[in-house]
Structure formats: structure tokens, C-alpha cells
Design an enzyme around this catalytic site. Structure first.
Site, PDB file in Angstrom:
ATOM      1  N   ASP A 290      -5.637  -2.466   0.716  1.00 41.21           N
ATOM      2  CA  ASP A 290      -5.437  -2.105  -0.677  1.00 41.21           C
ATOM      3  C   ASP A 290      -5.922  -3.299  -1.499  1.00 41.21           C
ATOM      4  O   ASP A 290      -6.155  -4.385  -0.970  1.00 41.21           O
ATOM      5  CB  ASP A 290      -3.963  -1.770  -0.947  1.00 41.21           C
ATOM      6  CG  ASP A 290      -3.796  -0.950  -2.222  1.00 41.21           C
ATOM      7  OD1 ASP A 290      -2.786  -0.262  -2.357  1.00 41.21           O
ATOM      8  OD2 ASP A 290      -4.717  -1.001  -3.069  1.00 41.21           O
TER       9      ASP A 290
HETATM   10  C1  GLC Z   1      -4.429   0.006  -6.289  1.00 43.61           C
HETATM   11  C2  GLC Z   1      -3.625   1.041  -5.544  1.00 43.61           C
HETATM   12  C3  GLC Z   1      -4.452   1.925  -4.645  1.00 43.61           C
HETATM   13  C4  GLC Z   1      -5.835   2.112  -5.243  1.00 43.61           C
HETATM   14  C5  GLC Z   1      -6.529   0.751  -5.249  1.00 43.61           C
HETATM   15  C6  GLC Z   1      -7.934   0.820  -5.867  1.00 43.61           C
HETATM   16  O1  GLC Z   1      -3.747  -1.212  -6.355  1.00 43.61           O
HETATM   17  O2  GLC Z   1      -2.502   0.582  -4.789  1.00 43.61           O
HETATM   18  O3  GLC Z   1      -3.757   3.166  -4.509  1.00 43.61           O
HETATM   19  O4  GLC Z   1      -6.580   3.025  -4.457  1.00 43.61           O
HETATM   20  O5  GLC Z   1      -5.767  -0.231  -5.932  1.00 43.61           O
HETATM   21  O6  GLC Z   1      -7.848   1.133  -7.219  1.00 43.61           O
END
Ligand code: GLC
Length: 733
Positions: A290
């Protein structure tokens, strides 16, 4: 993502064999977005700026959508970037041209984006759509999103979000399909099919990304990013099933969650990533962190520094680094120092290349002008599908004295600022919506020629406008009050410690009630709310969630009875916040909650939820009878009758639950094991038949062993998780 063909595997091997170590590491690197327009910062710093209020949510979205600066063009030219988040097709083509025409091996970039509940045709947030209990619908809406996003260059969705969530204080309950493992699993599989399976043209499919792996929804106290600890049997029985089944369905990728699991963050959790998700569940593609997840392992206290975090992540089976640059900066050193083997690197790169080959990116790296403009005017089928999904997601919570549906010519005072706000109907994580596509409740009233007057009266947060309140009370014969949460109150980093209606909205409802006129509350919210007072005082309550671009027509159609509400709750609603986490499939305990003092209950809130999982009323009524359970060699045959005892046709979701009464681990008092939607004309009775495979009646122990234990089982059927017919049966597996 089906098995690669022989030729595709050959292609991957051939590219891999030509790659330098630097180029391999480049594929493992998803660049963050660097921005001009006053911000020359990385993606995670943008997140921080939004979090500490230096930029607003709207500014963040605008910046993300208007990123102008080069995405490290030289890096792309050198083969140092594997993937980038993008929203602008022109920008995507520009960057892709550098990768495909100017880099040494001409490996195309993989463009990813959060497309959680629709791209431009935004449909209901997942917790709402899951309440339609319609896998076929889940699949159709996903396919629509895949087509629209692919035309803009996005070939990888960071979706579906399939975190089972039982604590409504957590803001991200809005993004997922609720509290039940079975329903979340059906949702997960359907979304993977919808996103990935129409491979008839590269325009029709994208790579899915199962997130957030795993148990992110169990963050302690419902506080986002908080620690997660639980018995492994709970992990196996509740949080892993959606990922296991969706991986088997062929999901191309998965995203490691921010949280630790029993002390080991998912990002560096070898057991979870390499052993379970890849080796046991067979995820065919790759795992991405993430955003900022690798760097956060230092803050977790599991890694000394970024280098150590990168080494641990790669060895644990994390294949791509979202947005920190740690793989880019340290992986070469790690390999040279023998901390990470070339096999680990090769496996990661092979998986990433496999997804790119499967997506057809080598043959079709660019978006054509024609593709780009295919959805400049939203197709009416997309609008119709967004409306269908919205209508099927609405849940009727209360309808005292059959106040609803309203008469066509009813004189209405429409109240509440949420009734007019286009930006508040689309829900969290809608990144590619357009204002002109959004139809609010106010818009729909106007378009339908409803006999209404509109009084904003009160914002979600803010004071009550006394003048407008007076007008609302005097004008209409019935008051329709739109109340709830702003989109910014759910989604990521949006946990709430008090999940009652925010601001002065309850006070506004109280003042409206003093008029003595009937009041209908329409909720616009991203999570279950604690609505004890509202349930006790408001005559009719509709759960409208954040339904997307067609919220207005869906709500209005239901308000006036053109559509009979059929949605059910995919998550339990508490009476009071203090009951959270609260969910239906809980163990019995030695002192199951009851009215007597010395049982599992609260002095000030009892033990019952306000509305149970699976609950939802209709304008008609249904009667369940004649439940019968017959045991076959490998399954149970379950039959029952459902009758429409009211005076209009309706669609009912018949739910099937079971209980393993005595086992080697305490089991939930009920577990959803099936559901069926049935259309019943007025007065019509139908026999429902369903089969429960015995192999699905087991559970996992702490060692991950799946157990089928002889003994007494209870089978339940009904229109929600509380009011059921029940039959007992002895089972010998
Ligand atoms: C965010 C979220 C995730 C998302 C990623 C990219 O922090 O936790 O769900 O896909 O970043 O935006």
C-alpha cells in the site's frame, strides 16, 4: 487472470533473460506522482499535506487529476519505473511512449488507479451495493468501470476492497462489502470476474487488486491504521476467505495492508504473503505494497531503516513498491550484499511482466484518440446501470403507519443541504467523477415535477438556519429530511469515535418533529450510524448511503413507490457507538446477552443492535413457512415457502444461515451460507430450494486445518439474520 499461454510464458522468460538487475528493480518500482502547480512533492507527502490540512481533500483530488510535471522521465527512459498512477490519458500516452520507444527493452508501463465503485459512472459505495445481495450486479458494475477506465489508460484497478469490517467507527467500512465473510467472498469473486473476464478486447478488462491483504478491517477500536491481533482461527474463518476465493477466481494482483497482524506488518509478513497468498491460494500475479507501506515498517518498529524494510518486504514476497522508492534505492545493494537473492527478484519481476503480458500491454500500449473519447458522453446503458445499482442498494429501515410511499401530489418540504450537493452523493474514493453526471435528490425532485419547496436548513456540520426551518415547517404537509455524513467523514483516515448523526442534524429533526407533521429521514452516509433516537422518533427512515451519480432518481423513485425498496444491510447498525464492534455472526459466550443483568450486555445499551445484518423492509410484506432440511450424502437440501402477503409486488432476499451448535472451537450463533433473491407478485407464494454442501459447513482451527465435525447443526432461513425459521439436524460427515 487465466494461466498464461505457452507463448506468453516464453515472452516473459525471454524479456527477463535480457534484463539487467537495474531494469528488473525498475519493474518493482511504482513511482509516486510528483506535482507542479506549487507542489513538487511525492504522493505520500501529498497525503501528509492533506492529512494535516495544508491542502484540502478537494485540492488533493484536483492535484492528483492535474499532475503536470514529468514522472521522472529519465527514470522511465532508463527502465527504472514499472508502474505509475494516472488519470489523464494524454499523460499516460506521453509517458508510455518514453517507456515503449526510448527505453532499452521497451517494456510498457502499467497504469493503476483507485477505481473502487465506478470510474466516471460512479455507482453505490461497496457497503451499499453489497446490500443488493446480487453477485450478477456486482459483476456488471465492475465491467462497466473496467471499460470506462481502460479508455482513459487505466489498466489496473486498486480494487476490489474486500476487507471484512465489523466496527463502524472505521471510516473504510464504506469501501468494503460489510461484515459477513460469505457475502464479502461472493462480492470479491464477482468483482474479479467483472474486472478481468471479458478478454474479448483489451478495452474491456483490467487487472484487479485484492485489498487490503489482510485483516485491515479489524484495526483495534476501529481506528484506521491501528494494530490488528486475533486468533489465527479467526483470521482463517473470517478475514482470509474472500482473498482465498478471489485468488482462486484469478485475481491478478493483491495489495498488502498497512496493519500488522499479530505483530508482523502485512508488508513484511512472509507467512501471509509468500506462504499463504502465493503458494497456498495461488495468486497468479503480483503483490504491491500500500502507499508508503514499506517505509512505514520502520515506524512499526519491525525494520531498522528503509534498507532493512525493503529487504524484509522483498524476502516476504512483496513484489512492487508503491510510492516510496525504497526498492529503487536499495534493492541493488541488497542483492550485492546477499541480503536478497536474484531468485526473489526474478520471481517478482516474472509476476509483474506476466500481468503486463496478460493485459496485452505489449501489443496495445497506447490509448487511441477514438478510445479516449469513447465515453465523452456517458452511454445511457451506463447511466441506467448506475441507477439500477442505486435502486437495489437502498434499504428501507422504518415505515411506521405505511407513511411511504408518498402520494404523487404530496406537498413536500425537502430539507437538508445534502439534498443538493453533487459532491456528496458520489462517496469516498470516487476519483474520476464529473459534476455534470450527478443527479442529486433536489435535481430529481425538480425533474420529476414533485410538489416541493426546498430548505437547506442545516449542513452536516454547521448551525441551523432558523428562517429556513420555519419555512420548512410551515410549507409542506410532509417533511423529507436528507441527513447524514459528508463524503470526507468516511473512507481512509476517517474513523469516528461517535457515529451518531454529525453536527446539529438530530436537533434539526427534533425541531421538525415538533411541527407535528410526518417526517421522512433519508440517510446519506458511508457507514452504519448509531440511530437509536431516530428509530424511536422518526416515522420513516430510508438508508440511502452514497449511491453515486444516480442517487437522486433512485431515492425519488423509491420515495414515490415507483420502485419497491429491496436492499438489505450488509453491516449491523448499533443502537449506540459504544456497542462497536457489533456483528451478527458472533459466538454465543457462556452468558448470551438477554434482559437479565448477569449476561453479556451493557447497562445503558443492552445487547441487541438497532438493525441486524441482512435487515431491510419493503412496501409489501413476506411470510416464511415450511422450512424443511433433508440430508443427502454430500449436501443438505433445504426448502421453504415465501409468500408476498402485502399489496404490491416486491423482491425479497431469502437468507440461509447455519449454526454448528457444538464443536472443538466455539462457533458463531449464525453464519450466512447462502442467499437467493426472489420476485413475488402480490399474494404470490413460491417454494425456495437451496443446497448446502457439507464441505462448506466446517471451520478452521488455529493451525489452519479445516475441520468437519459430526454433531448437531441448526439451519435458519429468513429475510434477515435475526428473524428466522429454524430446523435442527444431526450431521455425520
Ligand atoms: C491508499 C489506500 C489504498 C489505495 C492506495 C493508492 O493509502 O490505503 O487503498 O489503493 O493508497 O491510492
Amino acid at each position: 487472470m487465466n494461466e498464461l499461454t505457452k507463448e506468453q510464458k516464453e515472452k516473459v522468460k525471454n524479456i527477463l533473460s535480457q534484463m539487467t538487475l537495474e531494469e528488473k528493480i525498475g519493474q518493482m518500482n511504482q513511482e509516486s506522482v510528483s506535482i507542479v502547480g506549487g507542489f513538487d512533492v511525492s504522493f505520500e507527502e501529498l497525503i501528509e499535506m492533506m492529512t494535516d490540512g495544508r491542502i484540502s481533500h478537494e485540492e488533493f483530488e484536483k492535484i492528483m487529476g492535474s499532475a503536470e510535471k514529468d514522472y521522472h522521465e529519465d527514470e522511465i527512459r532508463a527502465g527504472g519505473v514499472g508502474s505509475i498512477m494516472v488519470q489523464d490519458p494524454q499523460k499516460a500516452n506521453e509517458l508510455q511512449r518514453i517507456a515503449v520507444e526510448e527505453s532499452r527493452l521497451k517494456i510498457p508501463l502499467l497504469f493503476g488507479l483507485d477505481v473502487i465503485h465506478g470510474f466516471r459512472s460512479v455507482y453505490p459505495i461497496a457497503i451499499a451495493e453489497a446490500g443488493s445481495f446480487e453477485p450478477e450486479l456486482f459483476e456488471r458494475t465492475a465491467r462497466m468501470a473496467a471499460k470506462e477506465s481502460r479508455s482513459q489508460g487505466v489498466s489496473w484497478h486498486f480494487a476490489p476492497m474486500i476487507d471484512v469490517a465489523r466496527d463502524a467507527r472505521w471510516g473504510r467500512v464504506s469501501e468494503g462489502p460489510g461484515e459477513d465473510p460469505y457475502l464479502v467472498t461472493e462480492f470479491a469473486k464477482s468483482k474479479v470476474r467483472g474486472l478481468q473476464n471479458d478478454t474479448s478486447s483489451p478495452k474491456n478488462y483490467v487487472a484487479a487488486c485484492l485489498k487490503h491483504y489482510v485483516a485491515y478491517g479489524a484495526c483495534e477500536s476501529g481506528r484506521d491504521y491501528n494494530t490488528v491481533s486475533m486468533a489465527k482461527s479467526m483470521l482463517y474463518n473470517t478475514y482470509l476467505p474472500p482473498f482465498k476465493e478471489a485468488a482462486k477466481e484469478g485475481a491478478a494482483t493483491a495489495m498488502a495492508s498497512f496493519n500488522d497482524i499479530n505483530g508482523v506488518p502485512s508488508t513484511v509478513n512472509t507467512f501471509a504473503l509468500r506462504e499463504l497468498l502465493k503458494e497456498t491460494y495461488g495468486l497468479p500475479g503480483f503483490v504491491v505494497s500500500d502507499a508508503n507501506g514499506i517505509r512505514e515498517c520502520v515506524a512499526h518498529g519491525i525494520a531498522e531503516d528503509n534498507y532493512d524494510a525493503g529487504v524484509q518486504a522483498a524476502n516476504a514476497g512483496l513484489d512492487m513498491d508503491m510510492g516510496t522508492g525504497i526498492f529503487r534505492d536499495y534493492m541493488k545493494k541488497a542483492v550485492e550484499e546477499g541480503k536478497v537473492s536474484m531468485e526473489v527478484i526474478d520471481e517478482a519481476v516474472e509476476r509483474i511482466l506476466g500481468v503486463k503480458v496478460w493485459l496485452g500491454l505489449f501489443e496495445h500500449p497506447y490509448i487511441t484518440e477514438e478510445d479516449m473519447h469513447q465515453y465523452d458522453t456517458l452511454p445511457k446503458e451506463h447511466i441506467a446501470l448506475a441507477r439500477e445499482a442505486a435502486e437495489k442498494s437502498v434499504v428501507l429501515l422504518k415505515n411506521e403507519g405505511h407513511l411511504l410511499p408518498l402520494k404523487k401530489d404530496a406537498k413536500i418540504s425537502l430539507v437538508g443541504a445534502l439534498a443538493e450537493k453533487k459532491e456528496e452523493i458520489i462517496g469516498a474514493w470516487a476519483l474520476s467523477w464529473k459534476k455534470e453526471d450527478c443527479v442529486t435528490i433536489l435535481d430529481a425532485f425538480e425533474e420529476k415535477g414533485v410538489n416541493y419547496s426546498y430548505y437547506p436548513c442545516c449542513d452536516v456540520e454547521g448551525e441551523i438556519n432558523e428562517e429556513e426551518l420555519k419555512g420548512a415547517i410551515s410549507d409542506g404537509d410532509v417533511i423529507v429530511a436528507v441527513v447524514g455524513e459528508n463524503v470526507s467523514m468516511s473512507g481512509e483516515a476517517s474513523s469516528r469515535a461517535d457515529i451518531t448523526l454529525p453536527g446539529k442534524q438530530r436537533e434539526m429533526l427534533q425541531r421538525l418533529l415538533e411541527s407535528g407533521k410526518p417526517v421522512v429521514a433519508i440517510l446519506m452516509n458511508g457507514r452504519p450510524l448509531a440511530l437509536k433516537w431516530e428509530q424511536e422518533h422518526i416515522q420513516a427512515i430510508i438508508e440511502g448511503w452514497h449511491l453515486g451519480i444516480q442517487m437522486g432518481p433512485a431515492i425519488t423513485g423509491i420515495l414515490f413507490g415507483e420502485v419497491n425498496p429491496s436492499g438489505k444491510l450488509a453491516a449491523t447498525f448499533p443502537a449506540m457507538t459504544g456497542q462497536c464492534p457489533i456483528y451478527y455472526n458472533h459466538p454465543n459466550t457462556g452468558r448470551p446477552g438477554s434482559k437479565s443483568k448477569f449476561t453479556s450486555r451493557y447497562l445503558d445499551a443492552g445487547f441487541e443492535p438497532l438493525y441486524p445484518f441482512g435487515y431491510g423492509l419493503s412496501y409489501t410484506s413476506y411470510e416464511y413457512s415450511n422450512l424443511a432440511v433433508a440430508e443427502n450424502k454430500d449436501s443438505l437440501n433445504i426448502t421453504l415457502d415465501v409468500e408476498n402477503t402485502g399489496d404490491m409486488a416486491g423482491v425479497e432476499t431469502v437468507q440461509l444461515y447455519m449454526r454448528d451448535v457444538t464443536a472443538s472451537l466455539v462457533r458463531p450463533i449464525k453464519e450466512l451460507k447462502g442467499f437467493q433473491k426472489v420476485t413475488l407478485e402480490k399474494g404470490e407464494k413460491k417454494k425456495i430450494e437451496c443446497k448446502l454442501l457439507k464441505e462448506n459447513m466446517g471451520f478452521y482451527n488455529d493451525n489452519g486445518e479445516y475441520l468437519l465435525e459430526d454433531g448437531k447443526f441448526q439451519i435458519f432461513a429468513g429475510g434477515n439474520s435475526k428473524d428466522n425459521l429454524m430446523e435442527e439436524i444431526e450431521i455425520h460427515f
